[in-house]
Write a protein that holds these residues in place. Structure first.
Motif, PDB file in Angstrom:
ATOM      1  N   ARG A  80       0.688  -1.227  -0.025  1.00 18.75           N
ATOM      2  CA  ARG A  80       0.221  -0.199  -0.067  1.00 18.75           C
ATOM      3  C   ARG A  80       0.856   1.292   0.025  1.00 18.75           C
ATOM      4  NH1 ARG A  80      -2.193   4.041   2.870  1.00 18.75           N
ATOM      5  NH2 ARG A  80      -4.021   4.548   2.861  1.00 18.75           N
ATOM      6  N   PRO A  81       0.549   2.231  -0.838  1.00 20.92           N
ATOM      7  CA  PRO A  81       1.265   3.461  -0.806  1.00 20.92           C
ATOM      8  C   PRO A  81       0.977   4.326   0.375  1.00 20.92           C
ATOM      9  CG  PRO A  81      -0.585   3.859  -2.110  1.00 20.92           C
ATOM     10  CD  PRO A  81      -0.569   2.310  -1.768  1.00 20.92           C
ATOM     11  N   GLU A  82       2.261   4.877   0.891  1.00 19.04           N
ATOM     12  CA  GLU A  82       2.072   5.416   2.214  1.00 19.04           C
ATOM     13  C   GLU A  82       2.691   6.731   2.388  1.00 19.04           C
ATOM     14  OE1 GLU A  82       0.714   4.111   5.072  1.00 19.04           O
ATOM     15  OE2 GLU A  82       0.696   2.026   4.528  1.00 19.04           O
ATOM     16  N   ALA A  83       3.353   7.038   1.504  1.00 19.26           N
ATOM     17  CA  ALA A  83       4.017   8.426   1.069  1.00 19.26           C
ATOM     18  C   ALA A  83       4.664   8.669  -0.124  1.00 19.26           C
ATOM     19  CB  ALA A  83       5.050   8.927   2.264  1.00 19.26           C
ATOM     20  N   THR A  84       4.335   9.799  -0.806  1.00 20.73           N
ATOM     21  CA  THR A  84       4.939  10.208  -2.203  1.00 20.73           C
ATOM     22  C   THR A  84       5.662  11.516  -2.279  1.00 20.73           C
ATOM     23  OG1 THR A  84       4.253  10.522  -4.377  1.00 20.73           O
ATOM     24  CG2 THR A  84       2.694  11.434  -2.708  1.00 20.73           C
ATOM     25  N   ILE A  85       6.765  11.811  -3.056  1.00 18.59           N
ATOM     26  CA  ILE A  85       7.351  12.869  -3.384  1.00 18.59           C
ATOM     27  C   ILE A  85       7.213  13.207  -4.756  1.00 18.59           C
ATOM     28  CG2 ILE A  85       9.614  13.786  -3.705  1.00 18.59           C
ATOM     29  CD1 ILE A  85      10.541  12.964  -0.922  1.00 18.59           C
ATOM     30  N   GLN A  86       6.757  14.401  -5.124  1.00 21.94           N
ATOM     31  CA  GLN A  86       7.110  14.826  -6.341  1.00 21.94           C
ATOM     32  C   GLN A  86       8.082  15.747  -6.448  1.00 21.94           C
ATOM     33  OE1 GLN A  86       3.516  16.760  -8.108  1.00 21.94           O
ATOM     34  NE2 GLN A  86       4.564  17.103 -10.202  1.00 21.94           N
ATOM     35  N   MET A  87       9.064  15.392  -7.218  1.00 24.48           N
ATOM     36  CA  MET A  87      10.385  16.207  -7.376  1.00 24.48           C
ATOM     37  C   MET A  87      10.020  17.024  -8.763  1.00 24.48           C
ATOM     38  SD  MET A  87      14.421  15.621  -7.523  1.00 24.48           S
ATOM     39  CE  MET A  87      15.517  17.118  -6.990  1.00 24.48           C
ATOM     40  N   TYR A  88      10.337  18.520  -8.585  1.00 22.11           N
ATOM     41  CA  TYR A  88      10.043  19.236  -9.857  1.00 22.11           C
ATOM     42  C   TYR A  88      11.277  20.092 -10.121  1.00 22.11           C
ATOM     43  CZ  TYR A  88       7.688  22.496  -7.019  1.00 22.11           C
ATOM     44  OH  TYR A  88       7.231  23.237  -6.046  1.00 22.11           O
ATOM     45  N   ARG A  89      11.448  20.647 -11.117  1.00 26.97           N
ATOM     46  CA  ARG A  89      12.476  21.848 -11.546  1.00 26.97           C
ATOM     47  C   ARG A  89      11.605  23.059 -11.501  1.00 26.97           C
ATOM     48  NH1 ARG A  89      14.228  25.744 -15.358  1.00 26.97           N
ATOM     49  NH2 ARG A  89      16.278  26.125 -15.157  1.00 26.97           N
ATOM     50  N   ALA A  90      11.420  24.100 -10.819  1.00 22.70           N
ATOM     51  CA  ALA A  90      10.641  25.181 -10.806  1.00 22.70           C
ATOM     52  C   ALA A  90      11.347  26.176 -11.953  1.00 22.70           C
ATOM     53  CB  ALA A  90      10.729  25.991  -9.445  1.00 22.70           C
ATOM     54  N   PRO A  91      10.905  27.163 -12.384  1.00 25.33           N
ATOM     55  CA  PRO A  91      11.436  28.197 -13.344  1.00 25.33           C
ATOM     56  C   PRO A  91      12.369  28.796 -12.768  1.00 25.33           C
ATOM     57  CG  PRO A  91       8.736  28.367 -13.352  1.00 25.33           C
ATOM     58  CD  PRO A  91       9.138  27.274 -12.049  1.00 25.33           C
ATOM     59  N   THR A  92      12.578  29.029 -11.499  1.00 23.16           N
ATOM     60  CA  THR A  92      13.572  29.629 -10.751  1.00 23.16           C
ATOM     61  C   THR A  92      14.804  28.790 -10.745  1.00 23.16           C
ATOM     62  OG1 THR A  92      12.878  28.761  -8.536  1.00 23.16           O
ATOM     63  CG2 THR A  92      11.936  30.843  -9.276  1.00 23.16           C
ATOM     64  N   GLY A  93      14.722  27.844 -11.100  1.00 20.00           N
ATOM     65  CA  GLY A  93      16.058  26.799 -11.195  1.00 20.00           C
ATOM     66  C   GLY A  93      16.110  26.072 -10.193  1.00 20.00           C
ATOM     67  N   PHE A  94      15.178  26.072  -9.092  1.00 21.88           N
ATOM     68  CA  PHE A  94      15.331  25.362  -7.692  1.00 21.88           C
ATOM     69  C   PHE A  94      14.575  24.092  -8.011  1.00 21.88           C
ATOM     70  CE2 PHE A  94      15.773  29.064  -4.990  1.00 21.88           C
ATOM     71  CZ  PHE A  94      16.587  28.335  -3.904  1.00 21.88           C
ATOM     72  N   TRP A  95      15.181  23.048  -7.474  1.00 23.36           N
ATOM     73  CA  TRP A  95      14.661  21.566  -7.590  1.00 23.36           C
ATOM     74  C   TRP A  95      13.964  21.546  -6.143  1.00 23.36           C
ATOM     75  CZ3 TRP A  95      14.652  18.175 -11.454  1.00 23.36           C
ATOM     76  CH2 TRP A  95      15.370  18.330 -12.727  1.00 23.36           C
ATOM     77  N   ASN A  96      12.618  21.171  -6.234  1.00 28.99           N
ATOM     78  CA  ASN A  96      11.696  20.801  -4.821  1.00 28.99           C
ATOM     79  C   ASN A  96      11.357  19.652  -4.716  1.00 28.99           C
ATOM     80  OD1 ASN A  96      12.036  23.868  -5.201  1.00 28.99           O
ATOM     81  ND2 ASN A  96       9.948  24.128  -4.288  1.00 28.99           N
ATOM     82  N   HIS A  97      10.982  19.260  -3.346  1.00 27.83           N
ATOM     83  CA  HIS A  97      10.389  17.999  -2.838  1.00 27.83           C
ATOM     84  C   HIS A  97       9.038  18.455  -2.494  1.00 27.83           C
ATOM     85  CE1 HIS A  97      14.431  15.518  -2.543  1.00 27.83           C
ATOM     86  NE2 HIS A  97      14.009  15.354  -3.786  1.00 27.83           N
ATOM     87  N   ASP A  98       7.996  17.814  -3.103  1.00 20.30           N
ATOM     88  CA  ASP A  98       6.659  17.840  -2.637  1.00 20.30           C
ATOM     89  C   ASP A  98       6.269  16.818  -1.869  1.00 20.30           C
ATOM     90  OD1 ASP A  98       6.132  20.655  -3.409  1.00 20.30           O
ATOM     91  OD2 ASP A  98       4.670  20.408  -4.730  1.00 20.30           O
ATOM     92  N   TRP A  99       6.101  16.737  -0.736  1.00 17.36           N
ATOM     93  CA  TRP A  99       5.748  15.487   0.034  1.00 17.36           C
ATOM     94  C   TRP A  99       4.224  15.447   0.204  1.00 17.36           C
ATOM     95  CZ3 TRP A  99       9.872  12.963   2.818  1.00 17.36           C
ATOM     96  CH2 TRP A  99      11.316  13.734   2.766  1.00 17.36           C
ATOM     97  N   THR A 100       3.710  14.249   0.161  1.00 17.09           N
ATOM     98  CA  THR A 100       2.397  14.045   0.435  1.00 17.09           C
ATOM     99  C   THR A 100       2.165  12.510   1.325  1.00 17.09           C
ATOM    100  OG1 THR A 100       1.500  14.937  -1.647  1.00 17.09           O
ATOM    101  CG2 THR A 100       0.051  13.512  -0.498  1.00 17.09           C
ATOM    102  N   SER A 101       1.477  12.758   2.456  1.00 13.67           N
ATOM    103  CA  SER A 101       1.183  11.678   3.229  1.00 13.67           C
ATOM    104  C   SER A 101       0.159  10.890   2.664  1.00 13.67           C
ATOM    105  CB  SER A 101       1.129  11.842   4.719  1.00 13.67           C
ATOM    106  OG  SER A 101       0.685  10.899   5.365  1.00 13.67           O
ATOM    107  N   LEU A 102       0.268   9.578   2.614  1.00 15.02           N
ATOM    108  CA  LEU A 102      -1.021   8.913   2.008  1.00 15.02           C
ATOM    109  C   LEU A 102      -1.278   7.879   3.084  1.00 15.02           C
ATOM    110  CD1 LEU A 102       0.069   8.111  -1.661  1.00 15.02           C
ATOM    111  CD2 LEU A 102      -1.398   9.978  -0.745  1.00 15.02           C
ATOM    112  N   SER A 103      -0.916   8.121   4.482  1.00 15.84           N
ATOM    113  CA  SER A 103      -1.092   7.250   5.508  1.00 15.84           C
ATOM    114  C   SER A 103      -1.996   7.545   6.294  1.00 15.84           C
ATOM    115  CB  SER A 103       0.464   6.900   6.317  1.00 15.84           C
ATOM    116  OG  SER A 103       0.135   6.387   7.204  1.00 15.84           O
TER     117      SER A 103
END
Length: 267
Positions: free
Chosen positions: A85-108
């Motif tokens: 069962r999925p318990e957590a997810t991260i969406q990693m993305y590159r923003a227009p500013t040049g920052f790479w971000n981690h968006d965390w979501t709890s599925l627990s």
């Protein structure tokens, strides 16, 4: 560029933030960077001697979003060792500013914690609350028949969000579930993880699971979680069943949806 970046990746210590390369042309190089960024996270329940969740080696989804300026993104899942069962997810993305971000979501449904080399990064409250799917049929006897039920039940739900605070957008249900999971005799007999997206960008996830009720009878349940900080709503057959207000970009490490800057490309 690819060779230099690969060497940087191999020499990085476990748990160390990987230096961001100048945005590479090669999608495979960008994927290696994103995979390396999430690999050190150790995520588990906060109670007892719970085993760590398993990071799925490959992302379940890859995308870009011309509307928001996101040029590359990948979504990774951590799953329960017993049921998948999925318990957590991260969406990693590159923003227009040049920052790479981690968006965390709890599925627990319980509190969890994410650590890197013993340092706590995220300790969210439970991220999903399950409810009975109204008027749902009893779970079928075979996995193939249950998959047909899962797809049909997911299509009864719709979702919207106020994307970029520019007005409400109807999200589309992605045609294939990201994950099928479950284990006979456990608290989750069968289940699937679906996503609603604006264009290609997932904004809301829907989990539908065959779970035992208090009497032990298996019934279909649903739970919803955000993959955005914008205001979101979900509906079952046109009736609103879930909503979250706009939360800006949450920097609260107890928030089930949490945005963290990971690294900045050299200027």
């Amino acid at each position: 560029m690819a060779t230099t970046f690969a060497l940087t990746l191999m020499l990085s210590l476990p748990g160390q933030v990987l230096p961001a390369p100048p945005f590479p042309d090669d999608p495979a190089v960008r994927l290696a960077y994103m995979k390396g960024s999430v690999a050190p996270y150790h995520i588990h329940r906060t109670t007892g001697e719970s085993p760590a969740f398993r990071l799925r080696a490959e992302p379940v989804f890859r995308l870009d979003n011309p509307v928001s300026g996101v040029k590359d993104s990948a979504i990774f899942l951590w799953t329960d060792a017993e049921t998948g069962r999925p318990e957590a997810t991260i969406q990693m993305y590159r923003a227009p500013t040049g920052f790479w971000n981690h968006d965390w979501t709890s599925l627990s449904t319980s509190p969890i914690v994410a650590e890197v080399r013993g340092r706590e990064k995220w300790r969210p409250k439970p991220g999903v609350e399950f409810h009975l799917v109204p008027d749902a049929p009893a779970p079928a006897a075979t996995p193939s028949a249950r998959l047909r039920q899962l797809r049909a039940l997911a299509e009864e739900f719709t979702a919207t969000d106020d994307f970029l605070n520019a007005g409400w957008s109807q999200l589309r249900l992605l045609p294939k579930p990201w994950l099928r999971y479950g284990k006979a005799g456990s608290g989750v007999e069968d289940g699937a993880l679906f996503a609603f997206a604006i264009g290609t960008d997932p904004e809301v996830v829907l989990m539908i699971e065959s779970r035992p009720d208090p009497a032990g009878t298996l019934k279909w349940h649903y739970g919803l979680a955000p993959m955005t900080s914008f205001e979101v709503k979900a509906f079952w057959k046109g009736n609103e069943v879930w909503t979250l207000p706009w939360r800006k970009m949450s920097k609260d490490t107890t928030d089930p949806f949490y945005d963290m800057e990971y690294s900045l490309e050299p200027q």
